[in-house]
Write a protein that holds these residues in place. Structure first.
Motif, PDB file in Angstrom:
ATOM      1  N   GLU A 195      48.900 -66.441 118.621  1.00 59.41           N
ATOM      2  CA  GLU A 195      48.468 -67.693 119.261  1.00 59.41           C
ATOM      3  C   GLU A 195      46.997 -67.926 118.987  1.00 59.41           C
ATOM      4  O   GLU A 195      46.544 -69.132 119.126  1.00 59.41           O
ATOM      5  N   GLN A 196      46.226 -66.818 118.587  1.00 60.93           N
ATOM      6  CA  GLN A 196      44.679 -67.014 118.534  1.00 60.93           C
ATOM      7  C   GLN A 196      44.391 -67.942 116.982  1.00 60.93           C
ATOM      8  O   GLN A 196      43.394 -68.409 116.874  1.00 60.93           O
TER       9      GLN A 196
ATOM     10  N   ARG B 106      51.081 -72.477 120.900  1.00 66.06           N
ATOM     11  CA  ARG B 106      50.694 -71.186 121.021  1.00 66.06           C
ATOM     12  C   ARG B 106      51.758 -70.401 121.491  1.00 66.06           C
ATOM     13  O   ARG B 106      51.886 -69.014 121.094  1.00 66.06           O
TER      14      ARG B 106
ATOM     15  N   VAL C 251      49.246 -78.126 122.307  1.00 67.24           N
ATOM     16  CA  VAL C 251      48.538 -76.730 121.992  1.00 67.24           C
ATOM     17  C   VAL C 251      49.285 -75.566 122.663  1.00 67.24           C
ATOM     18  O   VAL C 251      49.574 -74.498 122.171  1.00 67.24           O
ATOM     19  N   ARG C 252      49.388 -75.550 124.117  1.00 64.87           N
ATOM     20  CA  ARG C 252      49.804 -74.567 124.683  1.00 64.87           C
ATOM     21  C   ARG C 252      51.389 -74.267 124.444  1.00 64.87           C
ATOM     22  O   ARG C 252      51.811 -73.139 124.225  1.00 64.87           O
TER      23      ARG C 252
ATOM     24  N   TYR D 111      39.673 -78.139 119.668  1.00 63.87           N
ATOM     25  CA  TYR D 111      40.691 -77.012 119.232  1.00 63.87           C
ATOM     26  C   TYR D 111      40.344 -76.782 117.435  1.00 63.87           C
ATOM     27  O   TYR D 111      40.094 -77.897 116.804  1.00 63.87           O
TER      28      TYR D 111
ATOM     29  N   ILE E 170      45.222 -70.864 116.733  1.00 60.65           N
ATOM     30  CA  ILE E 170      44.922 -71.891 117.184  1.00 60.65           C
ATOM     31  C   ILE E 170      43.862 -71.729 118.479  1.00 60.65           C
ATOM     32  O   ILE E 170      44.041 -71.230 119.545  1.00 60.65           O
TER      33      ILE E 170
END
Length: 225
Positions: free
Chosen positions: A201-202, A194, A190-191, A212, A204
């Motif tokens: 990035e928002q 993003r 996820v990081r 998430y 996700i």
């Protein structure tokens, strides 16, 4: 004549559908463990052996589904296993292991016909465009340089917008099995995803203490109204 790929860990994989030997279709056996499912030979239809291990069969079907494998998936089960089978596994049809040659041939023809009529799916939401056929994703028309697993994660979340998934659910549905690294691997992916989305990035979203979700923009909601 169809070329079939039989996914089974059983030594008697040929007995998955005994009556299949009476038909002219070509059958090739392939291991069903997750490692081997990432590189499948070409086939017209994939047979997944669910006779003895429903959990493994479910994981295999879901992995094939999230990987957007083009060949239709036919789940082979015993009569006793039918009650445990669910449509959300991601297979295209189900058949009993004891089916006769006429039924097998009919189901193969029907599942191939449905696959031929199906149009490629393109996901569009919150500025993201995902093309399943080319395994590519764009953000406002700009190509995203994603790894295979990052693409799978984005695709899965985008096809279930606004729905919150725990890390355990994502491991099961995206990775398809209990990943050795545990739930932390979800946070890492996820990081990285993003970071590649940049200012978007928002998309996700994080739901504290839960997991998430894929956030829809206001214009997406208005289009649905």
């Amino acid at each position: 004549m169809a070329q079939l790929l039989a996914l089974s860990s059983a030594p008697d994989a040929e007995a998955m559908l005994p009556a299949l030997g009476l038909l002219a279709h070509g059958v090739r056996r392939h291991p069903s463990d997750p490692g081997h499912l990432m590189a499948l030979p070409d086939a017209d239809v994939i047979l997944v052996d669910a006779r003895a291990d429903l959990v493994a069969a479910r994981a295999a079907c879901r992995l094939l589904h999230t990987a957007a494998v083009e060949a239709p998936v036919l789940l082979v089960v015993t009569e006793g296993g039918l009650s445990a089978v669910s449509a959300d596994w991601g297979f295209d049809d189900v058949i009993l292991a004891g089916a006769g040659p006429a039924e097998i041939d009919a189901r193969l023809r029907l599942v191939l016909a449905r696959a031929a009529d199906a149009e490629p799916t393109r996901v569009q939401a919150s500025g993201i465009t995902i093309d399943e056929q080319s395994y590519s994703a764009k953000l406002h028309g700009r190509p995203l340089d994603l790894t295979y697993k990052e693409f799978q994660l984005l695709h899965f979340l985008a096809t279930h917008p606004s729905r919150v998934f725990t890390r355990e659910q994502l491991l099961s549905d995206v990775w398809g099995y209990d990943y050795f690294g545990g739930t932390r691997t979800v946070d890492v992916h996820v990081r990285r995803l993003r970071a590649k989305l940049g200012d978007a990035e928002q998309i996700i979203g994080t739901v504290r203490n839960v997991g998430y979700r894929f956030n829809l923009h206001d214009e997406d909601h208005r289009q649905d109204d």
